[in-house]
Design an enzyme around this catalytic site. Structure first.
Site, PDB file in Angstrom:
ATOM      1  N   ASP A  54     -16.771   0.445 -22.669  1.00  0.00           N
ATOM      2  CA  ASP A  54     -17.507  -0.522 -23.488  1.00  0.00           C
ATOM      3  C   ASP A  54     -16.779  -1.861 -23.588  1.00  0.00           C
ATOM      4  O   ASP A  54     -15.597  -1.991 -23.277  1.00  0.00           O
ATOM      5  CB  ASP A  54     -17.783   0.041 -24.887  1.00  0.00           C
ATOM      6  CG  ASP A  54     -16.519   0.356 -25.671  1.00  0.00           C
ATOM      7  OD1 ASP A  54     -15.563   0.880 -25.080  1.00  0.00           O
ATOM      8  OD2 ASP A  54     -16.492   0.063 -26.881  1.00  0.00           O
TER       9      ASP A  54
ATOM     10  N   GLU B 169      -5.492  -0.173 -20.514  1.00  0.00           N
ATOM     11  CA  GLU B 169      -5.791  -1.352 -21.338  1.00  0.00           C
ATOM     12  C   GLU B 169      -4.987  -2.545 -20.807  1.00  0.00           C
ATOM     13  O   GLU B 169      -3.937  -2.361 -20.194  1.00  0.00           O
ATOM     14  CB  GLU B 169      -5.374  -1.087 -22.789  1.00  0.00           C
ATOM     15  CG  GLU B 169      -6.300  -0.161 -23.554  1.00  0.00           C
ATOM     16  CD  GLU B 169      -7.509  -0.865 -24.163  1.00  0.00           C
ATOM     17  OE1 GLU B 169      -7.795  -2.017 -23.765  1.00  0.00           O
ATOM     18  OE2 GLU B 169      -8.163  -0.246 -25.008  1.00  0.00           O
TER      19      GLU B 169
ATOM     20  N   HIS C 266     -11.676   2.638 -21.346  1.00  0.00           N
ATOM     21  CA  HIS C 266     -12.968   2.620 -22.045  1.00  0.00           C
ATOM     22  C   HIS C 266     -13.976   1.787 -21.261  1.00  0.00           C
ATOM     23  O   HIS C 266     -13.625   0.780 -20.629  1.00  0.00           O
ATOM     24  CB  HIS C 266     -12.837   2.146 -23.492  1.00  0.00           C
ATOM     25  CG  HIS C 266     -12.304   0.761 -23.691  1.00  0.00           C
ATOM     26  ND1 HIS C 266     -13.094  -0.356 -23.615  1.00  0.00           N
ATOM     27  CD2 HIS C 266     -11.064   0.309 -23.977  1.00  0.00           C
ATOM     28  CE1 HIS C 266     -12.371  -1.435 -23.861  1.00  0.00           C
ATOM     29  NE2 HIS C 266     -11.122  -1.061 -24.069  1.00  0.00           N
TER      30      HIS C 266
ATOM     31  N   GLU D 284     -14.857   2.248 -27.737  1.00  0.00           N
ATOM     32  CA  GLU D 284     -13.481   1.955 -28.165  1.00  0.00           C
ATOM     33  C   GLU D 284     -13.440   0.740 -29.075  1.00  0.00           C
ATOM     34  O   GLU D 284     -12.578   0.624 -29.933  1.00  0.00           O
ATOM     35  CB  GLU D 284     -12.592   1.715 -26.933  1.00  0.00           C
ATOM     36  CG  GLU D 284     -11.095   1.663 -27.258  1.00  0.00           C
ATOM     37  CD  GLU D 284     -10.611   0.278 -27.682  1.00  0.00           C
ATOM     38  OE1 GLU D 284      -9.543   0.204 -28.308  1.00  0.00           O
ATOM     39  OE2 GLU D 284     -11.295  -0.728 -27.400  1.00  0.00           O
TER      40      GLU D 284
ATOM     41  N   ASP E  41     -10.579  -6.836 -20.638  1.00  0.00           N
ATOM     42  CA  ASP E  41     -10.597  -5.699 -21.575  1.00  0.00           C
ATOM     43  C   ASP E  41     -11.884  -4.904 -21.430  1.00  0.00           C
ATOM     44  O   ASP E  41     -12.834  -5.132 -22.134  1.00  0.00           O
ATOM     45  CB  ASP E  41     -10.422  -6.231 -23.005  1.00  0.00           C
ATOM     46  CG  ASP E  41     -10.316  -5.135 -24.028  1.00  0.00           C
ATOM     47  OD1 ASP E  41     -10.134  -3.970 -23.648  1.00  0.00           O
ATOM     48  OD2 ASP E  41     -10.449  -5.439 -25.229  1.00  0.00           O
TER      49      ASP E  41
HETATM   50 ZN   LIG Z   1      -9.706  -2.465 -24.708  1.00  0.00          ZN
END
Ligand SMILES: [Zn+2]
Length: 351
Positions: free
Chosen positions: A70, A153, A68, A124, A94
């Protein structure tokens, strides 16, 4: 334009410095799309702020690598900065380190040993309805077709297989309302939750082994609601429970289990998200495990791998960041771990 020829550590910092809080991913998605579109070996498509790039080499297997774009809201932690081996900044762990690894693979592997689909998606970190991967799964499921998926992730460089499902339910305890001055005319619903709590206290969670990984379930009260007024015997008390279930159960089976545990009480299912099998029995997964080294472990929290699983694509989490640092103001990632992760993925896709 984002320079995909630079070292993966510098690329991570460059991506971190393009702010992309959920809902504000456009600038980064534009950069990613432009950089990937410049690579002749990739076919690039886009839906909203989700960018998908794929090789079309006619290989017998296709793997999908996703991340992701974001981040959670910035907390005075941009731009990024380096201290020794650590890169600090919003989204470092992250999961822009994982995104940077995926972008490096896309740029440096014109002829991978398996066809690869790269997915960079939006939203996400917010409500599930806005999730870009979910949207693509609904509107363009064919874009996500693959034999195996890796969601990059943060896992601290360990392969984490599948994920547990989650189900929320309300156990309803009913009574009879009365004035508390004459309580014997009523039945107190709050007193009536005792057997519900007793069953929860006595509950022995399963630890099933699924595809070689041990999961650990849990069934817990997460809320109690009851009471009418200070002079009323209440006629309703609701115990909210959360069941985290292993991937050998479907949502239906999980629901049935919760109803069995609270047999004799009315049970409302509030919401549920499916578990995902780890898929580590697939040969392509075994090859990834060999390239990464170490022992894979079970993923206990719910992640977007379940979206792949729902499409019939087994998926694992694997990324360079430390998950315990995610969403923290002092978030950082080890530069060494990013390099190791890039090397393992390169080995997997070029051996
Ligand atoms: Zn994440």
């Amino acid at each position: 334009m984002l320079d995909l020829t630079q070292d993966v550590r510098d690329l991570t910092a460059a991506i971190v410095d393009i702010e992309s809080v959920s809902g504000g991913e456009k600038a980064l998605a534009d950069e990613v799309e432009r950089a990937l579109a410049a690579l002749p070996h990739l076919k690039v498509t886009r839906s909203g702020e989700t960018v998908v790039a794929r090789t079309e080499l006619g290989r017998s297997e296709r793997v999908l690598i996703a991340g992701h774009l974001d981040t959670v809201p910035v907390a005075g932690n941009l731009p990024s900065r380096v201290e020794g081996d650590l890169l600090y900044g919003c989204g470092t762990t992250d999961m822009k380190a994982g995104v940077a690894v995926a972008l490096k693979l896309a740029a440096t592997l014109p002829a991978p040993n398996r066809d690869v689909t790269y997915v960079f998606y939006d939203c996400e970190e917010v409500e599930a309805e806005r999730n870009g991967l979910g949207r693509v799964a609904r509107e363009h499921a064919d874009w996500l077709a693959a034999d195996f998926a890796v969601l990059m992730e943060p896992t601290d460089g360990v392969i984490e297989g599948g994920c547990q499902g989650t189900l929320r339910a309300e156990v309803m305890v009913t009574g009879k309302r009365a004035h508390s001055a004459r309580s014997w005319f009523g039945v107190n619903a709050i007193h009536g939750i005792e057997p519900v709590l007793a069953r929860l206290n006595a509950y022995e969670p399963r630890r099933p082994v699924v595809d070689g990984l041990e999961y650990h379930e849990g069934l817990n009260a997460v809320g109690v609601r009851g009471g009418v007024a200070g002079n009323v015997i209440p006629d309703l008390c609701v115990v909210s429970v959360n069941y985290r279930f292993a991937p050998d159960l479907s949502i239906k089976e999980a629901e049935q289990h919760v109803r069995e545990v609270f047999d004799g009480f009315a049970v409302n299912i509030v919401d549920a998200a499916p578990a995902a099998r780890p898929g580590l029995t697939h040969p392509v997964a075994a090859a990834l495990t060999a390239a990464v080294g170490g022992e894979p472990r079970a993923k206990l929290g719910w992640t977007d791998v379940a979206r792949f699983s729902a499409l019939g694509v087994p998926a694992v989490n694997y990324g360079p960041g430390d998950p315990n640092l995610a969403h923290q103001q002092g978030e950082y990632v080890s530069l060494q771990k990013i390099v190791e992760s890039e090397r393992a993925m390169l080995d997997w896709l070029s051996a």
